[in-house]
Design a protein around this motif. Structure first.
Motif, PDB file in Angstrom:
ATOM      1  N   GLN A 420       0.748  -1.158  -0.029  1.00  0.00           N
ATOM      2  CA  GLN A 420       0.056   0.065  -0.035  1.00  0.00           C
ATOM      3  C   GLN A 420       0.746   1.293   0.172  1.00  0.00           C
ATOM      4  OE1 GLN A 420      -0.414  -2.720   1.777  1.00  0.00           O
ATOM      5  NE2 GLN A 420      -2.576  -3.203   1.871  1.00  0.00           N
ATOM      6  N   SER A 421       1.883   1.179   0.918  1.00  0.00           N
ATOM      7  CA  SER A 421       2.915   2.352   0.899  1.00  0.00           C
ATOM      8  C   SER A 421       3.338   2.656  -0.562  1.00  0.00           C
ATOM      9  CB  SER A 421       3.778   2.205   1.956  1.00  0.00           C
ATOM     10  OG  SER A 421       4.738   3.236   1.994  1.00  0.00           O
ATOM     11  N   LEU A 422       3.925   1.425  -1.123  1.00  0.00           N
ATOM     12  CA  LEU A 422       4.451   1.714  -2.573  1.00  0.00           C
ATOM     13  C   LEU A 422       3.610   2.122  -3.716  1.00  0.00           C
ATOM     14  CD1 LEU A 422       6.935   1.072  -4.512  1.00  0.00           C
ATOM     15  CD2 LEU A 422       5.880  -1.522  -4.605  1.00  0.00           C
ATOM     16  N   PHE A 423       2.442   1.643  -3.467  1.00  0.00           N
ATOM     17  CA  PHE A 423       1.517   2.246  -4.457  1.00  0.00           C
ATOM     18  C   PHE A 423       1.159   3.680  -4.209  1.00  0.00           C
ATOM     19  CE2 PHE A 423      -2.942   3.099  -6.210  1.00  0.00           C
ATOM     20  CZ  PHE A 423      -2.899   2.485  -7.301  1.00  0.00           C
ATOM     21  N   LEU A 424       1.200   4.132  -3.014  1.00  0.00           N
ATOM     22  CA  LEU A 424       0.860   5.492  -2.757  1.00  0.00           C
ATOM     23  C   LEU A 424       2.213   6.285  -3.230  1.00  0.00           C
ATOM     24  CD1 LEU A 424      -1.030   6.263   0.758  1.00  0.00           C
ATOM     25  CD2 LEU A 424      -1.589   6.739  -1.736  1.00  0.00           C
ATOM     26  N   ALA A 425       3.300   6.055  -3.167  1.00  0.00           N
ATOM     27  CA  ALA A 425       4.514   6.521  -3.388  1.00  0.00           C
ATOM     28  C   ALA A 425       4.374   6.700  -5.073  1.00  0.00           C
ATOM     29  CB  ALA A 425       5.652   6.003  -2.888  1.00  0.00           C
ATOM     30  N   VAL A 426       4.271   5.618  -5.664  1.00  0.00           N
ATOM     31  CA  VAL A 426       4.393   5.431  -7.187  1.00  0.00           C
ATOM     32  C   VAL A 426       3.154   6.521  -7.652  1.00  0.00           C
ATOM     33  CG1 VAL A 426       4.013   4.113  -9.211  1.00  0.00           C
ATOM     34  CG2 VAL A 426       5.296   3.154  -7.080  1.00  0.00           C
ATOM     35  N   SER A 427       2.079   6.459  -7.130  1.00  0.00           N
ATOM     36  CA  SER A 427       0.897   7.163  -7.717  1.00  0.00           C
ATOM     37  C   SER A 427       1.297   8.735  -7.418  1.00  0.00           C
ATOM     38  CB  SER A 427      -0.339   6.857  -6.853  1.00  0.00           C
ATOM     39  OG  SER A 427      -0.795   5.511  -7.169  1.00  0.00           O
ATOM     40  N   ARG A 428       1.709   9.238  -6.357  1.00  0.00           N
ATOM     41  CA  ARG A 428       1.733  10.708  -5.991  1.00  0.00           C
ATOM     42  C   ARG A 428       3.017  11.353  -6.764  1.00  0.00           C
ATOM     43  NH1 ARG A 428       4.215  14.421  -2.058  1.00  0.00           N
ATOM     44  NH2 ARG A 428       2.939  16.251  -2.156  1.00  0.00           N
ATOM     45  N   GLN A 429       3.885  10.769  -7.026  1.00  0.00           N
ATOM     46  CA  GLN A 429       5.074  11.282  -7.694  1.00  0.00           C
ATOM     47  C   GLN A 429       5.417  10.548  -8.944  1.00  0.00           C
ATOM     48  OE1 GLN A 429       6.446  14.123  -7.044  1.00  0.00           O
ATOM     49  NE2 GLN A 429       5.517  14.387  -4.769  1.00  0.00           N
ATOM     50  N   GLY A 430       4.763   9.360  -9.437  1.00  0.00           N
ATOM     51  CA  GLY A 430       5.177   8.756 -10.195  1.00  0.00           C
ATOM     52  C   GLY A 430       4.059   8.647 -11.342  1.00  0.00           C
ATOM     53  N   ASP A 457      -2.051  15.793  -5.872  1.00  0.00           N
ATOM     54  CA  ASP A 457      -2.344  15.657  -4.199  1.00  0.00           C
ATOM     55  C   ASP A 457      -3.756  15.172  -3.783  1.00  0.00           C
ATOM     56  OD1 ASP A 457       0.369  16.076  -3.706  1.00  0.00           O
ATOM     57  OD2 ASP A 457       0.056  18.230  -3.171  1.00  0.00           O
ATOM     58  N   PHE A 458      -4.616  16.165  -4.468  1.00  0.00           N
ATOM     59  CA  PHE A 458      -6.314  15.878  -4.495  1.00  0.00           C
ATOM     60  C   PHE A 458      -6.668  14.251  -4.690  1.00  0.00           C
ATOM     61  CE2 PHE A 458      -6.586  20.480  -4.444  1.00  0.00           C
ATOM     62  CZ  PHE A 458      -7.421  20.721  -3.606  1.00  0.00           C
ATOM     63  N   ILE A 459      -6.005  13.848  -5.760  1.00  0.00           N
ATOM     64  CA  ILE A 459      -6.097  12.629  -6.280  1.00  0.00           C
ATOM     65  C   ILE A 459      -5.678  11.609  -5.361  1.00  0.00           C
ATOM     66  CG2 ILE A 459      -5.804  10.908  -8.101  1.00  0.00           C
ATOM     67  CD1 ILE A 459      -5.647  13.227 -10.106  1.00  0.00           C
ATOM     68  N   SER A 460      -4.514  11.869  -4.973  1.00  0.00           N
ATOM     69  CA  SER A 460      -3.614  10.835  -3.846  1.00  0.00           C
ATOM     70  C   SER A 460      -4.427  10.777  -2.723  1.00  0.00           C
ATOM     71  CB  SER A 460      -2.254  11.236  -3.653  1.00  0.00           C
ATOM     72  OG  SER A 460      -1.437  11.430  -5.063  1.00  0.00           O
ATOM     73  N   VAL A 461      -5.023  11.852  -2.408  1.00  0.00           N
ATOM     74  CA  VAL A 461      -5.813  11.746  -0.905  1.00  0.00           C
ATOM     75  C   VAL A 461      -6.742  10.821  -1.169  1.00  0.00           C
ATOM     76  CG1 VAL A 461      -7.013  13.037   0.808  1.00  0.00           C
ATOM     77  CG2 VAL A 461      -4.935  14.112   0.183  1.00  0.00           C
ATOM     78  N   ILE A 462      -7.392  10.965  -2.259  1.00  0.00           N
ATOM     79  CA  ILE A 462      -8.696  10.008  -2.380  1.00  0.00           C
ATOM     80  C   ILE A 462      -8.394   8.676  -2.363  1.00  0.00           C
ATOM     81  CG2 ILE A 462     -10.561   9.136  -4.130  1.00  0.00           C
ATOM     82  CD1 ILE A 462     -10.453  12.459  -4.966  1.00  0.00           C
ATOM     83  N   ILE A 463      -7.198   8.213  -3.201  1.00  0.00           N
ATOM     84  CA  ILE A 463      -6.716   6.957  -3.141  1.00  0.00           C
ATOM     85  C   ILE A 463      -6.339   6.498  -1.913  1.00  0.00           C
ATOM     86  CG2 ILE A 463      -4.692   5.566  -4.039  1.00  0.00           C
ATOM     87  CD1 ILE A 463      -4.658   7.471  -6.600  1.00  0.00           C
ATOM     88  N   ALA A 464      -5.782   7.285  -1.183  1.00  0.00           N
ATOM     89  CA  ALA A 464      -5.124   6.844   0.341  1.00  0.00           C
ATOM     90  C   ALA A 464      -6.544   6.525   1.259  1.00  0.00           C
ATOM     91  CB  ALA A 464      -4.262   7.975   0.950  1.00  0.00           C
ATOM     92  N   ILE A 465      -7.653   7.191   1.202  1.00  0.00           N
ATOM     93  CA  ILE A 465      -8.732   7.071   1.832  1.00  0.00           C
ATOM     94  C   ILE A 465      -9.165   5.693   1.367  1.00  0.00           C
ATOM     95  CG2 ILE A 465     -11.091   7.812   2.526  1.00  0.00           C
ATOM     96  CD1 ILE A 465     -10.146  10.620   2.070  1.00  0.00           C
ATOM     97  N   ILE A 466      -9.509   5.605   0.186  1.00  0.00           N
ATOM     98  CA  ILE A 466     -10.010   4.168  -0.238  1.00  0.00           C
ATOM     99  C   ILE A 466      -9.269   2.971   0.239  1.00  0.00           C
ATOM    100  CG2 ILE A 466     -10.357   2.754  -2.440  1.00  0.00           C
ATOM    101  CD1 ILE A 466     -11.086   5.534  -3.833  1.00  0.00           C
TER     102      ILE A 466
END
Length: 484
Positions: A420-430, A457-466
Motif C-alpha cells: 500500500q505504501s509503495l502504491f501511494l508513493a508511485v501514484s503521487r510522484q510517479g 495531491d487531491f487525487i492521491s488523498v482520495i486513493i489513500a482513503i479508499i
C-alpha cells in the motif's frame, strides 16, 4: 526505553499523539531550516544563477536522502513492531544492520555521483550559467554520502524506538551547526565580519559538517543506557528476515524520495524551456514585472527555476509540519499493531488526521496573508518574487487535506503494509504526476507545470482513503478472530 511502554499502551490517545508528534514536528521544522539555510544565505549573494544551481542540484541530494530512508523508515517501522512484540534482540540486530549497510550505501552512492557527475548535471537540466556552481555543490555533497545516508537513517530509527526527543536533539544540533557555518562559508562578509566567500561550495561543506554533528549526537544516545539500539558490529546480520523486514517498508519509503527527485528534475527541465518565451497572453505576462519584457519577449534566464525553488522552499514548512505529525505517530501505530491493539491504533490514526487537517487550514490561511513577506526571506529580485508568489498560491491549494495522505501513508508503513505504501508513493510522484505534468504543460503551458502537484495531491488523498477503508475491513476480521 521501558519508560515509553506506558505511553505506547495506556496514555490517552490525544496526549500520546502529542507526546510523540510534537518533538517530531519540531524536528521537521528544524529540518526545514536545515534545508532553507543554504538557500537563504546563497540568496544573499543576489546571484540567481547560484540560487538556481542549488535548486537544480537538490534532486541529486535527495537520492542520497532516499538511500537513508531505506534504512531509516524501514528500520523504524521494523523496530517499533519488534518492540510491540517485546523482541529486544531483534531491535539490536536491526539497528546494527541499518548503520553499517547505510555507511556502505553512502560510499557507493557518493562514488556513483562523482563518476557520472557530468551526465547527471546534463540530465537534471543544468544550463551554461549554472553548470559550474552545480558541479561544485554536487562534488562536495557526494564526498559526504555516508554522512547524509546515516544521518537521515538514524533520525527515523531513533524515533522508531520512541526516543523522539533524542531524534529532535540530533537534528537541532546539526541544523544549528549548519546555520552558524553557512554565512561564514558562503558570504564575503556577514554583519561586518569578513567571511570565506566560498559561495555554493561553502553551502555544501556546511551541510556535511551539520550531518556529522547530528550523527555524533545520535551515537551518544545509542550508547547510553536509555536506548535499546546498538552500534556494535557483532549484531550485524542480514539473515532471519532482517533484510526483508527493513526493505519491505524501506524501499517504498525510499521510492518516494527518488520519485520526488525525478519529478523535480522533470519540472526543472520543463521550466528551463521557458528561458526565453514569447508572451502569448496577458496572464503569462502578468507573472513577470514589466522590466523583464523586451519587445514582446520575456527574458527569464534562470528565473522560473529559481522561482519554483523559492516556492518549494517556502511550502516545505507546511509539508514538513504535517509530515511530522504522520511520522510522529508511526511508532505508536507500529507498536499497537505489533501488540494487536487495533482499537487503540485506529483511534490514534483518526485523531491524527483531525489534527493535520486543522493544521493545514491554519497554515494555508497564514501563507495566503503573508505570501510576499515569506518570499522575501529567500529573494528580493522582482521577477523571482512575482513568479514565486503565484506558485505558492497554487501549491497551497491542496494543503488543507494533504495531511490526510501523510497520516495514512505513515500508518501503512508502520503496519508493515509495504504494498500500500509503495502504491501511494508511485501514484503521487510517479504514475499520476509524471503524465499529468506533461499533459498540463502541453495544453496550459507554464500554468500547467505550476498546478500539476496540487492536482495530483487531491487525487492521491482520495486513493489513500479508499485503501485505508479496505485495511479497516481486514482489521475488523482480525479483531473478531482474536476475540474467539
Amino acid at each position: 526505553m521501558i519508560k515509553n511502554i506506558e505511553i505506547f499502551e495506556h496514555t490517552p490517545v490525544p496526549k500520546a499523539v502529542f507526546k510523540f508528534a510534537l518533538p517530531t514536528v519540531l524536528s521537521m521544522i528544524v529540518a526545514v531550516f536545515y534545508n532553507m539555510a543554504d538557500a537563504v544565505f546563497v540568496g544573499l549573494r543576489n546571484d540567481p544563477n547560484q540560487f538556481a544551481a542549488v535548486n537544480i542540484a537538490t534532486p541529486v541530494f535527495l537520492f542520497l536522502m532516499a538511500a537513508g530512508n531505506i534504512f531509516g523508515m524501514g528500520g523504524s517501522s521494523f523496530i517499533s513492531r519488534s518492540l510491540g512484540e517485546k523482541n529486544l534482540d531483534r531491535v539490536k540486530t536491526i539497528s546494527s544492520f541499518c548503520l553499517y549497510a547505510g555507511i556502505f550505501t553512502g560510499i557507493a552512492g557518493g562514488a556513483l555521483i562523482l563518476f557520472f557527475i557530468n551526465p547527471i548535471l546534463s540530465m537534471i537540466g543544468t544550463k551554461e550559467e549554472t553548470y559550474q556552481f552545480a558541479f561544485e555543490y554536487l562534488s562536495i555533497v557526494a564526498l559526504g554520502g555516508p554522512l547524509i545516508v546515516v544521518s537521515n537513517a538514524y533520525t527515523n530509527i531513533i524515533r522508531g524506538e520512541g526516543a523522539a526527543k533524542s531524534s529532535t536533539a540530533g537534528m537541532m544540533a546539526g541544523t544549528l551547526t549548519n546555520v552558524i557555518l553557512d554565512p561564514i562559508f558562503i558570504l564575503p562578509s556577514f554583519l561586518g565580519i569578513p567571511c570565506l566567500d566560498m559561495g555554493v561550495k561553502g553551502a555544501a561543506i556546511a551541510t556535511l559538517i551539520g550531518n556529522a554533528v547530528t550523527i555524533i549526537v545520535y551515537i551518544q544516545h545509542i550508547t547510553s543506557k536509555n536506548s535499546a539500539l546498538t552500534v556494535n558490529p557483532k549484531y550485524f546480520k542480514i539473515r532471519d528476515g532482517i533484510l526483508k523486514g527493513v526493505f519491505t517498508i524501506g524501499l517504498p519509503a525510499s521510492l518516494t524520495n527518488i520519485l520526488m527527485s525525478l519529478s523535480s528534475i522533470i519540472t526543472n527541465n520543463l521550466l528551463a524551456s521557458y528561458s526565453e518565451v514569447q508572451v502569448a497572453n496577458q496572464a503569462l505576462a502578468a507573472l513577470m514585472p514589466a522590466e523583464n519584457i523586451v519587445n514582446g519577449i520575456t527574458v527569464y534566464k534562470s528565473i522560473p527555476i529559481a522561482a519554483m525553488g523559492v516556492a518549494l522552499k517556502a511550502n516545505m514548512l507546511v509539508i514538513f509540519i504535517m509530515l511530522g505529525i504522520g511520522m510522529g505517530i508511526s511508532p505508536l501505530i507500529g507498536y499497537n499493531y505489533g501488540s494487536k491493539n487495533f482499537k487503540r491504533m485506529k483511534s490514534i490514526i483518526k485523531f491524527s488526521i483531525l489534527v493535520n487537517v486543522i493544521t493545514g487550514l491554519i497554515l494555508t490561511t497564514l501563507y495566503f496573508i503573508f505570501t510576499k513577506q515569506i518570499v522575501n526571506i529567500f529573494s528580493k529580485a522582482p521577477a523571482v518574487v512575482e513568479m514565486s508568489s503565484f506558485m505558492i498560491y497554487s501549491l497551497m491549494a491542496s494543503s488543507p487535506i494533504l495531511g490526510i495522505l501523510f497520516v495514512l501513508n505513515f500508518s501503512f508503513q508502520a503496519m508493515g503494509k509495504g504494498a500500500q505504501s509503495l502504491f501511494l508513493a508511485v501514484s503521487r510522484q510517479g504514475i499520476i504526476f509524471l503524465p499529468l505534468i506533461f499533459i498540463l504543460n502541453h495544453y496550459i503551458g507554464l500554468f500547467g507545470i505550476i498546478w500539476a502537484q496540487p492536482v495530483v495531491d487531491f487525487i492521491s488523498v482520495i486513493i489513500a482513503i479508499i485503501m485505508f477503508s479496505f485495511i479497516v475491513k481486514t482489521l475488523k476480521k482480525e479483531e473478531k478472530a482474536l476475540q474467539l
